[in-house]
Scaffold this motif. Structure first.
Motif, PDB file in Angstrom:
ATOM      1  N   GLU A 108     -74.877  63.789  79.524  1.00  0.00           N
ATOM      2  CA  GLU A 108     -74.562  63.029  78.223  1.00  0.00           C
ATOM      3  C   GLU A 108     -75.644  62.686  77.620  1.00  0.00           C
ATOM      4  O   GLU A 108     -75.749  62.766  76.225  1.00  0.00           O
TER       5      GLU A 108
ATOM      6  N   ALA B 110     -77.587  65.234  76.128  1.00  0.00           N
ATOM      7  CA  ALA B 110     -76.925  65.993  74.731  1.00  0.00           C
ATOM      8  C   ALA B 110     -77.154  64.631  73.599  1.00  0.00           C
ATOM      9  O   ALA B 110     -77.404  65.313  72.644  1.00  0.00           O
TER      10      ALA B 110
ATOM     11  N   THR C 123     -80.870  65.215  72.391  1.00  0.00           N
ATOM     12  CA  THR C 123     -80.698  66.611  71.732  1.00  0.00           C
ATOM     13  C   THR C 123     -80.067  66.378  70.174  1.00  0.00           C
ATOM     14  O   THR C 123     -80.615  66.781  69.276  1.00  0.00           O
TER      15      THR C 123
END
Length: 300
Positions: free
Chosen positions: A168, A171, A174
């Motif tokens: 998580e 992510a 990103t």
């Protein structure tokens, strides 16, 4: 030299170490001692680096004048990989008024009272500037993952600390980088790839030379016990966050002059791609300039 020729010349240094798609990435595929077969004397490497630094200084002046894009350089590495020296040498000729270096240490009480990206978001470089993160938000995955007791200090509700928290977080990083690139922030991420053997040599060098003793910390040796854990964590972090918009450069770090040359080439290449130009004066500004010239001439 026109821009295409410049970019073609730089790619031979940067392409072998650039990661824009992490799907098949493995850190073991990159040799920390690689020099692309270049057998240059130290003086030759210094000369090449000086040219790159001067080039970067010229581009940075236009970046500052244009006041539209900004550049964020992220440096991650194991201890003794040479982050400080690389930053010092590569950025040596850049105007300090347009360059901000932030070294992120242990989070403060205020930092821990916010989300894990908060303190990094507040230091993103303003338009026209080059920002350097000497360690960054990526510390929130490898370091905290290896030493999971650090997660307790972040006061996250227990129900949200799930088994996939690291996936998580990567992510989230990103998405954060994607957001920044869409706001005009050019992101380059450098992992200085130091070998286990070379790190030991550099630690011993710090112990043997009195003028380098200050660089050594007992915690450095303790962290070597977790080397494989860190390698796995960096492997997964680079695999999950490499993209065309925010590429990683896995730079060989066993040879310091070569490390600095690759970093300089990657930065110059990225800024050169922006095709920057000095802002052109508007018709209104030209009138003001003509009036200023007339007044100065009248003053004698």
């Amino acid at each position: 030299m026109v821009r295409k020729e410049i970019l073609d010349a730089l790619r031979k240094y940067t392409d072998p170490f650039r990661v824009t798609n992490g799907q098949d990435f493995r850190l073991n595929d990159f040799d920390p001692s690689d020099t692309l077969g270049l057998k240059m004397h130290k003086d030759e490497a210094v000369q090449l680096l000086r040219r790159g630094s001067e080039w970067l200084a010229m581009e940075q002046e236009i970046l500052y004048a244009q006041d539209s894009w900004s550049v964020l350089l992220v440096f991650q590495a194991m201890d003794a990989a040479g982050k400080d020296g690389t930053i010092k040498h590569v950025m040596s000729r850049v105007n300090p008024q347009g360059c901000d270096v932030v070294s992120f240490k242990q989070p403060s009480v205020e930092d821990l009272s916010h989300d894990f990206l908060w303190r990094y978001a507040t230091k993103v470089p303003q338009r026209g500037h080059i920002g350097i993160f000497n360690r960054s938000y990526y510390e929130e995955v490898p370091v905290v993952r290896v030493h999971q007791h650090l997660l307790d200090a972040q006061k996250i509700p227990p129900d949200l600390v799930r088994a996939n928290i690291w996936t998580e977080r990567l992510a989230d990083i990103t998405r954060f980088e994607d957001y920044l690139t869409r706001q005009g922030v050019v992101i380059l991420k450098f992992y200085l790839n130091l070998s286990y053997e070379e790190q030991k040599k550099r630690f011993l060098d710090r112990l043997d030379k009195p003028d380098k003793n200050w660089k050594f910390s007992a915690s450095d040796v303790r962290e070597r016990r977790y080397w494989n854990d860190y390698m796995q964590a960096y492997d997964e972090a680079i695999r999950a966050t490499a993209s065309k918009a925010a590429p990683w450069f896995v730079v060989p770090a066993d040879n310091k002059p070569f490390t600095r040359l690759i970093v300089a080439a990657a930065i110059v290449e990225a800024v050169e791609k922006l095709d920057l130009e000095y802002p052109k004066a508007t018709s209104e500004q030209m009138k003001d300039l003509a009036a200023a010239r007339e007044e100065l001439n009248a003053q004698g």
